[in-house]
Design a protein around this motif. Structure first.
Motif, PDB file in Angstrom:
ATOM      1  N   ASP A1536       9.154 -10.557  -1.743  1.00 24.87           N
ATOM      2  CA  ASP A1536       8.507  -9.853  -2.346  1.00 24.87           C
ATOM      3  C   ASP A1536       7.109  -8.658  -1.844  1.00 24.87           C
ATOM      4  O   ASP A1536       6.954  -7.100  -2.205  1.00 24.87           O
ATOM      5  N   GLY A1537       7.064  -9.554  -0.553  1.00 26.05           N
ATOM      6  CA  GLY A1537       6.308  -8.763   0.087  1.00 26.05           C
ATOM      7  C   GLY A1537       5.800  -7.516   0.672  1.00 26.05           C
ATOM      8  O   GLY A1537       5.699  -6.075  -0.115  1.00 26.05           O
ATOM      9  N   GLU A1538       7.381  -6.232   1.129  1.00 20.34           N
ATOM     10  CA  GLU A1538       8.292  -5.101   1.245  1.00 20.34           C
ATOM     11  C   GLU A1538       8.005  -4.061  -0.471  1.00 20.34           C
ATOM     12  O   GLU A1538       7.318  -3.380   0.264  1.00 20.34           O
ATOM     13  N   LYS A1539       8.672  -5.262  -0.880  1.00 25.86           N
ATOM     14  CA  LYS A1539       8.902  -4.539  -2.439  1.00 25.86           C
ATOM     15  C   LYS A1539       7.090  -3.575  -2.992  1.00 25.86           C
ATOM     16  O   LYS A1539       7.163  -2.576  -3.915  1.00 25.86           O
ATOM     17  N   ILE A1540       6.387  -4.998  -2.896  1.00 24.51           N
ATOM     18  CA  ILE A1540       5.201  -5.075  -3.428  1.00 24.51           C
ATOM     19  C   ILE A1540       4.787  -3.726  -3.172  1.00 24.51           C
ATOM     20  O   ILE A1540       3.589  -2.012  -3.039  1.00 24.51           O
ATOM     21  N   THR A1541       4.449  -3.886  -1.430  1.00 26.19           N
ATOM     22  CA  THR A1541       4.175  -2.714  -0.651  1.00 26.19           C
ATOM     23  C   THR A1541       4.634  -1.699  -1.099  1.00 26.19           C
ATOM     24  O   THR A1541       4.052  -0.106  -0.924  1.00 26.19           O
ATOM     25  N   ARG A1542       5.847  -1.508  -1.679  1.00 23.32           N
ATOM     26  CA  ARG A1542       6.595  -0.157  -1.651  1.00 23.32           C
ATOM     27  C   ARG A1542       5.828   0.365  -2.978  1.00 23.32           C
ATOM     28  O   ARG A1542       6.106   1.453  -3.342  1.00 23.32           O
ATOM     29  N   LEU A1543       5.867  -0.327  -4.080  1.00 22.22           N
ATOM     30  CA  LEU A1543       5.372  -0.198  -5.297  1.00 22.22           C
ATOM     31  C   LEU A1543       3.643   0.702  -5.294  1.00 22.22           C
ATOM     32  O   LEU A1543       3.982   1.336  -5.958  1.00 22.22           O
TER      33      LEU A1543
END
Length: 1957
Positions: A1536-1543
């Protein structure tokens, strides 16, 4: 111990018993029970209404009734021994009771109350009959009343006509069918045509005389006057009024009203008048002083007249006011009524007092005795009877009258020495022979008792007075002789004394010297002068004087002196005792004057008939006395006189004196020797008939033969008694000789209408009356032979005079009706001659009415089941003689056209009915032997074939509904019983003679056709009968349908290979039989279809014919209401079982399955159509059936029929869009060709082109009314192309104008966006087309979830609403109930291109958001794993369900079935990202609207900012940080790294937007809200610090948005127009990148689960005013609560909230409550569309590096300018304005115009306008991959209504603003390309192609169903040019072009059948 009952068999329940004991039988009061056993005060038995249930009940609850028992034992039948009328009343009232309640339900109030009164009357009459204390006559009267009321009620309720004989119901088995027919016909005629009354009666009631100055008593005299004959026709009705003008004796009603009786119909005419003469009693002059004279006189007052014709229009009971007139001179008083009638106005005028006479008049019709019975109250209270003058039209024997009518006419008087004329008054007395005045024999009129003297009225100073006063003198006969009438004349003085002075008198004796009574007529009497003191008491002194000038004696000088004065009277005698005729007196006194006998006998014929009948016995004694005295001399004359008297009694006036003559013959006749002379003279006359030229006298003799024979027979009997039977042989010889003379006379033939023929006719008319007389002397066989020989002597040739033929037949008819024919011996002798004559007439088809009557009488004597040898022989004779001719006659009669006149038509029906009843009687009497003899009689098979065809045809005629009136069920059942019995006999002959090599198709077809229509008769459908009627029919006849069905099956099995002749012809008829709801019949008949399939399979290898015929007939029969669910199951099970072992089992199963499925749909369709209003169920059912005909059966004609039925339903429901789509289905079957089409449905005969043109125009009109203008535009273009190709420029112009008007409507008119709802129908109680299926429904305008749910529950009132969104389990699917599961869903538009394109108005985009939708979604939140109580976001997942339909919405229905479900789960992190994206989009929209001043009020922005900032301060976004940014989560979820970045980027982006929003807010915030704004700014800094944000510049690289010039840059998918804080205007545009819908949600991240549930359930919104006035909540956050509103709540918002343009506040709507439970409710408001898997991959690979890069050498502001300008750029307005002014922007792309390269409309791609404000810095720009901020799911769009309200309350509400709701990708130029992350956009572009303006059923790349032919735009040679492209092409123009060429082509339309209709 239970003991069988002996006598206690039948009883009535007198108290309800609930049956609570073991084996107890529940009984209601009034039930009838049959008792089987008894034990200790208990009975065991059953209620007759339900004999299958037996039980026990207390004996004291039962009232026992007498009954007789038939078939004692197990099957005993108990029949109550009560009066049949009572039995009928009881059963009828029970039947009425049920129907009476239904009248109330149906709101037929009038009949309900009338029937209630009749039922009460019948119950009262029933009590009287049951009591049994009535006299015989009264009982008869009560029964007559009962039956009349029963018949009335049955007629009103549509029940059967009951045949009755003497008020009792008849059993059809106990009487012949001809007699039954007559009884039915008699009752039917009595009901239809009441017999016109021959006598009439006028009721007169005097009310008052209205006059202003009466003051004197009055006499009012009513009478009837014939103005034609100028004479009164009735006696007078006389009454007295008091001084007030009211009746003088009000206590005596008979003094005030009278009934004028015995008026004939000829007297009800215009010239009959009611005359009213009014006489006042008082002073001589009306104006004299009171003390002038004390003596009172009768003086004329006035007269009134009324024509009786005024009463004929209606029997009015209202009072009439008659005007009272007075003559101008008193001398005209006697004729004042005539003057008024003739309207001689100069002779009369209105009375000075303007008087009016109030009377009540009413006409009664019928016999006076009947009037007495019907109007008993009138006669009870008292009414006087006013007779007609003289005898009535019919003189009744025994009527005793002796009335002398005297009319005082006028007088001529001398002055008597006075200077003026006298005032003369006449006083009348009746004086007897002793000189005494007779008391009370002068009647002034009815209503007044008789008086002893009479005073006439006085005319003032008139010596020639005319009175015309009529008096009746009812003097007894014994006082008549010697009496005379004396008239005294007085002068009335007007002086004070007022004395009356006698000056003369007249008299007239009542009996003249010769013994005759005073003759009728006017008599001029002599006025004898006398003095006042003259003593008239001694009448002997003046009786010697002459009394009349007509008989003055010349030598009487005293009389001559008095002849100057005269007095006239008119007399008229009405007496049954006295005669005025001298000839009659001479005849009666013949012994005194023997010499006058011959003259008297000759003069007898001249005497008036009324004189003769008055003295009938005396006259007859005289005649026979003369005959005994000298028969040789007077025999012939006496015979002639006797003939005259006998014929006199034939006159209707004296017809009632026949019994008098009969009595005389039996009791008083004493001429023992008269027979010799009578026979001798009669024979003499008969012998000379042929020689006489003048036949009148012989006609008289022949007419009188009945009574001549009576005298002969009685005379012979008297002689035999006196002599011991001497000369018997001589007498027989005389009679034989007489009859031989008669036979010779009858056998003479003459051509034409000669005198002889007339004589023969006269004899035949009266001959049958002689039979009964001959039987008194001879035995039956002798008389029968005599009659046989006499009738046999008649000439048989038919060319003789037709009148003689008719008379001959009448004679035959009377013979059959005579007593002679009732004897079996005589019948056997007479029958051949009777049948011979009947046969001749029937062969010639003459005198059919008489023939029918004779035949009916013949069969009346033949009783049913009579096994007497004589009867069987008679049947033999009749069958041999008449059966064939009877069948031919019925065929002949029924094939004729019915006559037009109503009377003729009635006669025609009667004749047919009588012949039919005769045939049925004959067939019912035939036994096996008769049938066998009949069939053996046919020598050849052709004769037998003709006979069978004939009788089958006749039976089909008898079965016709019009054969008998509809309420003749009794007659129909008898006829059917006879028919089925006969058919069973004849079917053997059919089997034996017409099978195998002798097979005859025609006769077998006729047989089957007869059997089928027999079974289908309405009168045999027992299911429609009441239970009691059904029980009676089954007991008497059984179910005749089953019997006939078994016979059909048996005959079918006998056919063998000949069955093929009847396939498929008999499939329809047999199918109709099986649809009858009779289980036994169905079990017998359904297997025949298996047999048909088997034989058809053998013949042709398939059974397509059977299938086609079954399907065609099923539709028509089931639409008529036949068939049911049981039939479907039975059909399926029986046939499946039958074909189990067949080789063709598979194809058979397929056929049965197809037919069964068709039945399912047809039954559902029929059930739905029974409902009143159009609803979704009707439409859905029609769609299901329509699709079935198209896809499974390929029945084009039925398919088109149901298209139009569906179209009509849509129009009725105002579903205009759906109506247009429906009609398109038919349009697609047609081509633009000139092929002629036949007339079909409502279409005339026309060419295919014309019909298609008409359809196009109709569909366009419907799309226009449904606001589906884009669809209409395409059709306009197609039809315009046709006009253009035909150079029809006039219509082309109209079509182009219509197309233009549709464009205008798109831009100018508002369209509401509908809501969509998912509905699941679960449970077995739903129709097949709904059962256990789920649908998506397009809601009505303004319809929200709650309203929709209520509508569905109204449509399915028995359904239960499920309170959760989970998929139900199998128990729900299989439940015997109805479950509805309803929630809202969000549409996912197929096309993104139009929605993503900038600059397109919302008016256009809104169409694509809710049209051509295949996919819908809804979300359901749930917790996975352990729920963290402090931070629930860690475990909050969302289940997202996508529903894919079988057809797109809208379409031919408002709802379509869900074909496929796709379910994905969104993780808590994805959920958080989506929530933030939605919130950021909402903020941008509100800020943009505020900038462009679209908001009238800044409150929505204020509350939104407050909600986000306040919530963040209190930990909202921080919860996401706690949940997803902690080290533990990152380590556990490396993927979920990219998603955390996106958040993180979204949180930073939100902070930037908030900062910019606060700047805008500061510019527009009102003064009173400044403190709140300051608080928001302070809290914003707290929020930034909580997020760890110090400077935005430090985060630029990581941020998705730059902040040039200190204002945050927002990504391109922004609001429609942007405004910088200082108000610079920029051009509105849309980014091609769309955010998912911003849904309604609560903003509080800390809200509890409970508050979320409340939000889900209520989902209410406040009005805009409330919203703007709401105070910000102190605890709000920037992200939506995970428990905010679900998609079902969301999508139920008004369309205005979902991108519907510019709705004002007043159009906002309240939110409906969700029907789902809080925990299970899907929640898409916070969880919009998840990314597709491919898009999730993009999210994983695109990081910060994917952002557009700036030149590091440039400053921040410069970098921003060099990048593509954003709508949030505050300094780009000027450039944008220049672009808009240059006019380079392109018009909206919808709908697309056809291009050269794209044939289907779907392939046409539109070119977007260049984004305004974008600087063309480089000519060629490479595409770049958008940043994650802009990266969203392609093709998945959600609505984005903007919410305003308390953002911490968990309740969302609507704002009037709209937000762009597009999603997708757009290639843009960028200064930097990131090769590592450049991902091909082609797959996504393919998913986001712009669809055509509409698509009926199909989706590209999803299913092979083509676009409707009429909606595709074909390639044309010269298509209209597109508008010019803008100068500034988009940077990726080339790529767009390549994308178009690489698109997957749309499948070509499938080949189709071109409609022949």
């Amino acid at each position: 111990m239970w003991i069988p009952t002996e006598h206690e068999k039948y009883g009535v329940v007198i108290a309800s018993f609930r049956g609570t004991v073991p084996h107890g039988l529940s009984l209601e009061i009034g039930d009838t029970v049959q008792i089987l056993e008894k034990c200790d005060g208990w009975y065991r038995g059953f209620a007759l209404k339900n004999p299958n249930i037996k039980g026990i009940f207390p004996s004291n609850y039962i009232h026992l009734k007498n009954a007789c028992v038939k078939n004692k034992g197990q099957f005993e039948m108990v029949i109550p021994t009560e009066d049949s009328v009572i039995t009928e009343m009881t059963s009828t009232l029970r039947d009425w009771g049920t129907m009476w309640k239904q009248l109330y339900v149906r709101n037929e109030g009038d009949l309900f109350h009338r029937l209630w009164h009749i039922m009460n009357e019948i119950l009262d009459l029933r009590r009287q009959v049951l009591v049994g204390h009535l006299t015989h006559d009264r009982m008869k009267d009560v029964k007559r009343h009962i039956t009349a009321r029963l018949d009335w009620g049955n007629e009103q309720l549509g029940l059967d006509l009951v045949p009755r004989k003497e008020y009792a119901m008849v059993d059809p088995d106990e009487i012949s069918i001809t007699e039954l027919y007559r009884l039915m016909e008699h009752r039917h005629r009595k009901k239809d045509t009441p017999v016109p009354a021959s006598s009439h009666h006028l009721f007169v009631q005097m009310k008052s005389l209205m006059c202003s100055n009466l003051g004197e008593e009055l006499e009012v005299i009513f009478s009837l006057f014939d103005s034609k004959e100028n004479r009164p026709i009735s006696e007078r009705f006389f009454l007295r009024l008091n001084r007030n003008g009211l009746p003088k004796c009000p206590e005596k009603p008979e003094r005030q009203c009278s009934l004028f009786v015995d008026l004939s119909s000829s007297e009800l005419r215009k010239d009959i008048y009611i005359t009213v003469h009014i006489i006042r009693i008082g002073r001589m002059g009306a104006g004299e002083k009171k003390n002038a004279c004390n003596v009172q006189y009768r003086r004329p007052f006035g007269c009134a007249v009324l024509s009786i014709a005024d009463l004929l229009a209606g029997d009015s009971k209202d009072d009439l006011i008659l005007k009272v007139y007075m003559c101008n001179t008193e001398s005209d008083w006697y004729q004042i009524h005539e003057n008024i009638i003739k309207k001689l106005n100069v002779r009369y005028n209105l009375t000075g007092s303007n008087a009016g006479l109030a009377v009540s008049l009413q006409l009664f019709h019928g016999d006076i005795e009947q009037i007495r019975r019907d109007y008993t109250s009138m006669f009870t209270h008292g009414v006087s009877i006013t007779r007609k003058l003289g005898f009535s039209n019919i003189i009744m024997p025994g009527e005793m009258r002796n009335d002398l009518y005297i009319t005082i006419e006028r007088g001529e008087f001398e002055k008597g020495g006075k200077s003026v004329a006298r005032n003369v008054e006449v006083m009348m007395h009746i004086v007897d022979s002793c000189g005494q005045i007779l008391k009370d024999f002068i009647s002034f009129g009815s209503g007044e008792p008789p008086a002893s003297k009479f005073h006439s009225f006085v005319l003032y100073h008139n010596n020639s007075p005319r009175w015309a006063e009529l008096l009746k003198l009812p003097i007894p006969v014994d006082k008549f002789r010697g009496a005379h009438i004396r008239f005294e004349f007085r002068h009335c003085s007007t002086k004070e004394k007022g004395e009356k002075k006698l000056f003369g008198f007249s008299f007239v004796p009542l009996i003249q010297e010769n013994g005759r009574t005073l003759p009728d007529g006017t008599h001029e009497l002599i006025v004898h002068k006398c003095e006042e003191n003259t003593n008239l008491q001694d009448s002997s002194r003046y009786l010697k004087l002459p009394f009349s000038k007509g008989i003055l004696l010349g030598n009487n000088h005293q009389a001559i002196k008095t002849t100057k004065e005269s007095f006239w009277i008119t007399s008229f005698l009405c007496s049954t005792k006295l005669t005025q005729n001298g000839d009659m007196l001479d005849l009666l006194k013949w012994r005194a004057h023997p010499d006058k006998i011959a003259g008297c006998l000759t003069k007898l014929k001249e005497i008036d008939g009324s004189e003769i009948v008055k003295f009938l016995q005396d006259t007859l004694d005289t005649l026979f006395g003369i005959l005994d005295e000298n028969s040789q001399k007077y025999g012939s004359k006496v015979f002639d006189s006797l003939v005259h008297i006998i014929n006199l009694l034939q006159d209707s006036k004296f017809h009632h004196f026949k019994p008098v003559m009969d009595t005389y013959i039996e009791s008083h006749f004493a001429g023992a020797l008269a027979y010799r002379d009578l026979i001798k003279v009669l024979k003499w006359h008969v012998d000379r008939v042929t020689d006489m030229e003048i036949q009148e006298h012989i006609h008289e003799v022949l007419k009188a033969q009945e009574y001549i024979f009576k005298y002969i027979v009685q005379s012979r009997r008297l002689f035999s008694l006196a002599t011991g039977g001497q000369n018997e042989e001589e007498f027989r010889c005389c009679i034989q000789e007489l009859l031989m003379s008669i036979r010779f006379f009858l056998s003479q033939e003459s051509k034409g209408a000669s005198a002889l023929t007339q004589s023969q006719a006269v004899f035949l008319c009266s001959f049958p009356a002689v039979y009964s007389e001959l039987l008194k002397l001879f035995d039956v066989r002798e008389v029968a032979n005599l009659v046989h020989d006499t009738l046999g002597s008649l000439p048989t040739i038919m060319h003789v005079d037709e009148s003689l033929q008719a008379v001959k037949l009448q004679c035959i008819g009377k013979t059959v009706e005579s007593q002679l024919y009732t004897h079996p011996d005589s019948r056997y002798i007479l029958l051949p001659v009777v049948l011979h004559h009947l046969h001749m007439h029937l062969q010639e088809q003459k005198d059919l009415t008489m023939c029918a009557r004779i035949l009916s009488n013949i069969f009346c004597f033949i009783k049913k089941n009579s096994s007497e040898k004589s009867v069987l022989e008679e049947i033999d004779v009749i069958v041999n003689s008449l059966l064939d001719i009877l069948l031919r006659t019925i065929l002949e009669i029924t094939s004729r056209p019915q006559p037009s006149g109503s009377a003729m038509r009635l006669q025609f029906q009667d004749v047919t009915g009588e012949f039919v009843s005769c045939l049925l009687s004959l067939l019912r009497q035939m036994t096996d032997r008769h049938y066998q003899q009949l069939l053996d009689r046919f020598s050849t098979k052709d004769d037998l074939r003709d006979f069978l065809l004939q009788i089958f045809t006749v039976f089909r005629i008898l079965i016709r509904p019009e054969m008998f009136p509809k309420d003749w069920t009794v007659m129909r059942l008898v006829a059917n019983n006879v028919i089925i019995t006969t058919v069973l006999y004849l079917s053997d002959a059919l089997r034996k003679n017409f099978l195998n090599e002798n097979f005859d198709y025609k006769i077998w077809d006729s047989y089957f056709y007869l059997a089928v229509i027999f079974i289908n008769q309405l009168c045999l459908q027992l299911e429609m009968f009441t239970p009691s009627k059904k029980k009676k029919v089954l007991e008497k006849y059984g179910d005749m349908r089953v019997t006939m069905g078994c016979e059909i099956f048996s005959m079918w099995q006998n056919l063998g290979e000949h069955k093929l002749h009847f396939i498929p012809a008999l499939i329809g008829p047999f199918l109709e039989v099986t649809l009858i709801p009779q289980p036994d019949l169905r079990n017998v008949m359904i297997p025949i279809f298996h047999d048909m399939m088997d034989w058809e399979q053998r013949r042709s290898g398939n059974f397509k014919q059977v299938e086609a015929k079954l399907i065609d007939k099923l539709d028509s029969l089931m639409s008529e209401g036949k068939g049911d669910e049981t039939y479907r199951e039975l059909f399926n099970s029986i046939l499946l079982k039958k074909i189990e072992r067949e080789t063709w089992r598979e194809s058979g199963v397929s056929l049965i399955a197809t037919v069964t499925r068709l039945m399912e749909r047809l039954l559902d369709y029929r059930d739905c159509m029974k409902m009143g209003e159009v609803d979704g169920k009707k439409i859905g059912c029609t769609v299901s059936l329509l699709n079935f005909y198209k896809t499974e059966l390929n029945k084009e004609e039925m398919y088109i029929r149901y298209i139009h039925k569906l179209y009509d339903l849509h129009l009725k429901a105002q579903n205009f869009t759906e109506a247009g789509y429906t009609l398109l289905l038919y349009d697609e079957l047609l081509e633009w060709s000139d092929r002629p089409l036949r007339e079909f449905l409502n279409y005339p005969m026309q060419t295919e082109w014309q019909r298609k043109e008409y359809l196009h125009l109709t569909i366009i009109q419907n799309f226009d009314r449904g606001k589906c203008w884009e669809n209409g535009i395409i059709l306009c273009r197609k039809i315009a192309e046709q006009y253009e190709s035909y150079y029809d420029y006039r219509n082309l112009s109209k079509m182009r104008m219509m197309e233009a008007s549709l464009y205008d409507k798109i831009m100018d008119q508002q369209r509401l966006e509908p809501e969509f709802f998912r509905v699941g129908f679960y449970g077995k109680k739903f129709p097949f087309f709904l059962r256990n299926k789920e649908f998506v429904c397009r809601g009505h305008d303004y319809e929200r979830l709650e309203a929709f749910q209520q509508r569905m529950l109204n449509e399915f009132p028995h359904a239960i609403a499920m309170q959760h969104a989970n998929q139900p389990d199998e128990t729900i699917f299989q439940a015997e109930a109805q479950y509805l599961q309803i929630y809202a869903v969000t549409p996912i538009p197929e096309s993104q291109e139009v929605l993503q394109r900038e600059g397109i108005p919302d008016n256009i985009k809104s169409f694509y958001k809710v049209n051509h939708i295949w996919r819908f979604r809804y979300d359901r939140p749930f917790h996975k794993g352990t729920k963290d109580k402090e931070n629930e976001f860690k475990s909050l997942w969302v289940e997202r369900t996508t529903l894919i339909l079988v057809q797109s919405l809208p379409g031919i229905s408002r709802w379509f079935e869900v074909e496929k479900r796709e379910v994905v789960e969104m993780s808590p992190l994805e959920n958080a990202i989506e929530v933030l994206e939605n919130k950021n989009q909402q903020l941008r929209t509100l800020i943009s609207q505020c900038q462009t001043r679209q908001m009238q009020n800044i409150n929505p922005l204020t509350m939104c900012l407050n909600g986000v900032i306040d919530a963040a301060v209190n930990g909202g976004v921080a919860r996401y940080q706690e949940a997803f940014f902690v080290k533990e989560y990152i380590l556990n979820h490396p993927e979920d790294g990219e998603k955390i970045t996106r958040l993180r980027e979204l949180m930073l982006e939100q902070a930037q937007i908030l900062e910019f929003g606060l700047a805008v807010h500061e510019k527009f915030v009102p003064q009173d809200m400044r403190p709140l704004h300051k608080k928001l700014v302070d809290q914003f800094f707290v929020m930034k610090s909580s997020l760890g944000i110090q400077e935005f510049s430090a985060c630029v690289q990581a941020s998705p948005v730059h902040f040039p010039n200190g204002s945050p840059r927002v990504c391109r998918n922004s609001a429609p127009a942007s405004m910088s804080p200082d108000g610079a205007r920029v051009i509105p545009r849309r980014s091609p990148l769309s955010y998912p819908a911003v849904n309604r949600y609560s903003s509080s991240s800390l809200s509890s689960q409970a508050s979320a549930e409340v939000s889900n359930i209520t989902g209410q919104s406040e009005s805009s005013d409330e919203v703007f006035n709401m105070q910000p909540s102190p605890s709000t956050s920037s992200l939506s609560s995970t428990h905010s509103a679900s998609p079902n709540v969301t999508s139920s918002a008004p369309s205005s909230a979902r991108a519907s343009p510019l709705l004002s506040d007043k159009h906002k709507h309240s939110r409906e409550n969700s029907c789902l439970s809080p925990r299970e409710r899907p929640c898409s408001a916070i969880y919009p569309i998840p990314a597709e898997p491919s898009q999730r991959m993009l999210f994983n690979h695109i990081g910060d590096g994917a952002l557009p890069r700036s030149d590091p050498n440039l400053s921040g502001p410069e970098k921003a300018v060099n990048t593509t300008p954003s709508s949030w750029s505050l300094d780009s307005g000027k450039e944008a304005r220049n672009m808009s002014e240059s006019g380079k922007l392109m018009s909206p792309p919808v709908p697309p115009r056809p291009t050269q390269t794209a044939s289907p409309a779907r392939h046409v791609a539109s070119v977007s306008p260049s984004p305004a404000g974008r600087s063309p810095m480089k000519g060629s720009m490479q595409s770049f991959t958008p940043s994650p901020v802009e990266c969203h799911s392609s093709g998945l769009i959600s609505n984005s209504p903007v919410l305003s309200g308390s953002y911490s309350s968990g309740i969302s509400s609507l704002s009037r603003c709209s937000t762009s709701e597009t999603s997708g990708f757009e290639s843009q130029g960028s200064e930097q390309t990131i090769p590592n992350y450049s991902v091909s956009e082609e797959p996504m572009r393919k998913e986001s192609k712009t669809p055509p303006p509409y698509s009926v059923y199909e989706r590209t790349l999803r299913r092979p169903v083509p676009l409707p032919h009429s909606l595709s735009i074909p390639v044309t040679a010269d298509p209209p040019a597109l508008p010019p492209k803008p100068l500034l092409a988009r940077p990726n123009n080339q790529e767009n072009s390549s994308r178009r060429t690489e698109q997957v082509p749309r499948p070509r339309p499938l080949p189709r059948k071109v409609s022949q209709l």
